[in-house]
Design a protein around this motif. Structure first.
Motif, PDB file in Angstrom:
ATOM      1  N   ASN A  70       0.840  -1.192   0.000  1.00 25.87           N
ATOM      2  CA  ASN A  70       0.000   0.000   0.000  1.00 25.87           C
ATOM      3  C   ASN A  70       0.880   1.249   0.000  1.00 25.87           C
ATOM      4  O   ASN A  70       1.730   1.419   0.886  1.00 25.87           O
ATOM      5  N   LEU A  71       0.679   2.092  -0.994  1.00 30.32           N
ATOM      6  CA  LEU A  71       1.419   3.339  -1.116  1.00 30.32           C
ATOM      7  C   LEU A  71       0.472   4.519  -0.942  1.00 30.32           C
ATOM      8  O   LEU A  71      -0.599   4.552  -1.547  1.00 30.32           O
ATOM      9  N   GLN A  72       0.857   5.443  -0.125  1.00 31.18           N
ATOM     10  CA  GLN A  72       0.126   6.701   0.020  1.00 31.18           C
ATOM     11  C   GLN A  72       1.055   7.810  -0.444  1.00 31.18           C
ATOM     12  O   GLN A  72       2.169   7.966   0.098  1.00 31.18           O
ATOM     13  N   SER A  73       0.597   8.566  -1.417  1.00 29.70           N
ATOM     14  CA  SER A  73       1.484   9.517  -2.082  1.00 29.70           C
ATOM     15  C   SER A  73       0.755  10.806  -2.407  1.00 29.70           C
ATOM     16  O   SER A  73      -0.471  10.856  -2.478  1.00 29.70           O
ATOM     17  N   ARG A 116       5.148  11.144  -8.776  1.00 31.92           N
ATOM     18  CA  ARG A 116       4.583  10.469  -7.611  1.00 31.92           C
ATOM     19  C   ARG A 116       5.545  10.624  -6.439  1.00 31.92           C
ATOM     20  O   ARG A 116       6.644  10.070  -6.439  1.00 31.92           O
ATOM     21  N   ASP A 117       5.129  11.366  -5.429  1.00 37.09           N
ATOM     22  CA  ASP A 117       5.950  11.602  -4.241  1.00 37.09           C
ATOM     23  C   ASP A 117       5.430  10.702  -3.121  1.00 37.09           C
ATOM     24  O   ASP A 117       4.513  11.064  -2.382  1.00 37.09           O
ATOM     25  N   VAL A 118       6.011   9.520  -2.990  1.00 34.73           N
ATOM     26  CA  VAL A 118       5.532   8.524  -2.033  1.00 34.73           C
ATOM     27  C   VAL A 118       5.845   8.986  -0.611  1.00 34.73           C
ATOM     28  O   VAL A 118       6.982   9.316  -0.277  1.00 34.73           O
ATOM     29  N   GLU A 119       4.827   8.988   0.230  1.00 32.14           N
ATOM     30  CA  GLU A 119       4.971   9.412   1.624  1.00 32.14           C
ATOM     31  C   GLU A 119       4.996   8.223   2.573  1.00 32.14           C
ATOM     32  O   GLU A 119       5.807   8.176   3.509  1.00 32.14           O
ATOM     33  N   LEU A 120       4.094   7.243   2.348  1.00 33.51           N
ATOM     34  CA  LEU A 120       3.983   6.088   3.238  1.00 33.51           C
ATOM     35  C   LEU A 120       3.991   4.805   2.418  1.00 33.51           C
ATOM     36  O   LEU A 120       3.323   4.729   1.378  1.00 33.51           O
ATOM     37  N   VAL A 121       4.737   3.807   2.865  1.00 30.26           N
ATOM     38  CA  VAL A 121       4.728   2.474   2.274  1.00 30.26           C
ATOM     39  C   VAL A 121       4.284   1.504   3.357  1.00 30.26           C
ATOM     40  O   VAL A 121       4.963   1.344   4.372  1.00 30.26           O
ATOM     41  N   ASN A 122       3.116   0.901   3.161  1.00 29.93           N
ATOM     42  CA  ASN A 122       2.517   0.029   4.184  1.00 29.93           C
ATOM     43  C   ASN A 122       2.465   0.718   5.543  1.00 29.93           C
ATOM     44  O   ASN A 122       2.711   0.107   6.582  1.00 29.93           O
ATOM     45  N   ARG A 137      13.879  11.663 -15.146  1.00 30.02           N
ATOM     46  CA  ARG A 137      14.257  11.549 -13.740  1.00 30.02           C
ATOM     47  C   ARG A 137      13.073  11.836 -12.817  1.00 30.02           C
ATOM     48  O   ARG A 137      12.844  11.139 -11.828  1.00 30.02           O
ATOM     49  N   ILE A 138      12.293  12.863 -13.159  1.00 31.31           N
ATOM     50  CA  ILE A 138      11.118  13.198 -12.357  1.00 31.31           C
ATOM     51  C   ILE A 138      10.109  12.058 -12.384  1.00 31.31           C
ATOM     52  O   ILE A 138       9.579  11.645 -11.360  1.00 31.31           O
ATOM     53  N   VAL A 139       9.828  11.534 -13.584  1.00 34.48           N
ATOM     54  CA  VAL A 139       8.844  10.469 -13.721  1.00 34.48           C
ATOM     55  C   VAL A 139       9.313   9.187 -13.048  1.00 34.48           C
ATOM     56  O   VAL A 139       8.534   8.461 -12.427  1.00 34.48           O
ATOM     57  N   ALA A 140      10.615   8.898 -13.159  1.00 37.56           N
ATOM     58  CA  ALA A 140      11.151   7.627 -12.651  1.00 37.56           C
ATOM     59  C   ALA A 140      11.307   7.597 -11.142  1.00 37.56           C
ATOM     60  O   ALA A 140      11.382   6.516 -10.547  1.00 37.56           O
ATOM     61  N   GLU A 141      11.341   8.756 -10.505  1.00 36.58           N
ATOM     62  CA  GLU A 141      11.686   8.790  -9.086  1.00 36.58           C
ATOM     63  C   GLU A 141      10.737   7.965  -8.217  1.00 36.58           C
ATOM     64  O   GLU A 141      11.159   7.244  -7.329  1.00 36.58           O
ATOM     65  N   GLY A 142       9.440   8.071  -8.496  1.00 36.36           N
ATOM     66  CA  GLY A 142       8.488   7.328  -7.677  1.00 36.36           C
ATOM     67  C   GLY A 142       8.449   5.845  -7.966  1.00 36.36           C
ATOM     68  O   GLY A 142       7.866   5.078  -7.195  1.00 36.36           O
TER      69      GLY A 142
END
Length: 269
Positions: free
Chosen positions: A62-65, A81-87, A115-120
């Protein structure tokens, strides 16, 4: 570990079609209306909340972004996609990653956009012993094929259907090289858009990539957001099949859209 690559290439309202053309629309008229509507995405500076669940080999992530949509002169827009929480666990370097990306732009426009697209993508769930280095799991990926500057890449057609609703399915098959989305074997993208004939409004999109390494399908449903003046992604469903065992799948929802102003330069030069 085997490595399967699926790297990415990377508010105005549409002009209405004449009344007679909404009953028996021509492909070129639908494309023109859709391109006018899609121009609205090119002026965006939006952020939304993404709730994203991925499944692979009976493992769930589960990703919250936060997902950002920003204007770019070359590509129309970029999605990040700036991922904030993973599980449920926080990402420690989140602030450092944002500072690096948005305050230290590179001179190479393409490298910076990729680079921007790949980061998440580093948080994507993979099947056992395989890495799917995918960056196409972003909700506006398919919409690029409707941009005026990119329509020449594909053959479009409207299949026979019931048109009483004022919505047509516009199918496409990519023909031009280099591909808009690259794969190791230069697989052509195919897909479908459900488009409101009178306005060019995109109600849903489907994009498929049939590569030797993996077969990918991304479906997005759009919902109206009057405060923004556009229909925006409401949900995204994805599926990957390949030489690996099982299926990799995902489902994401989007909410809380809001406009933002970036103080530091985000122009990709």
């Amino acid at each position: 570990m085997r490595r399967l690559l699926l790297p990415s290439a990377l508010l105005t309202l549409a002009m209405a079609l004449p009344a007679g053309q909404t009953q028996n629309p021509r492909v070129e008229d639908v494309l023109r209306a859709a391109a006018d509507y899609v121009k609205g995405y090119e002026g965006m500076a939006l952020i939304a909340r993404e709730e994203y669940t991925q499944l692979a080999a009976q493992v769930r992530r589960n990703l919250q972004s936060d997902i950002l949509f920003m204007k770019d002169e070359a590509f129309g827009w970029v999605e990040f996609r700036d991922v904030e929480l993973v599980n449920g666990g926080p990402i420690r370097d989140r602030q450092d990653r944002l500072l690096t990306i948005f305050t230290r732009p590179k001179p190479d426009r393409l490298a910076q956009a990729q680079r921007i697209v790949a980061e998440g993508a580093r948080f994507n769930l993979n099947p056992p012993d395989v890495r799917l280095n995918r960056t196409i799991n972003l909700p506006l990926t398919a919409i690029r094929f409707l941009r005026t500057v990119d329509q020449y890449r594909s053959h479009f057609n409207i299949p026979p259907q019931n048109r009483s609703t004022g919505v047509v399915s516009l199918e496409f098959t990519e023909q031009h090289r280099p591909r808009l989305i690259t794969t190791p074997d230069q697989a052509a993208a195919t897909g479908r858009f459900d488009i409101e004939v009178a306005t060019g409004r995109v109600l849903s999109s489907t994009i498929k990539l049939r590569s030797r390494s993996a077969n990918a399908t991304i479906e997005v449903k759009f919902s109206p957001h009057p405060q923004i003046g556009m229909d925006l992604p409401g949900s995204m469903t994805e599926e990957y099949r390949g030489s690996f065992n099982g299926i990799v799948s995902g489902y994401a929802t989007y909410s809380g859209y809001r406009q933002f102003k970036v103080e530091t330069s985000t122009e990709i030069r």
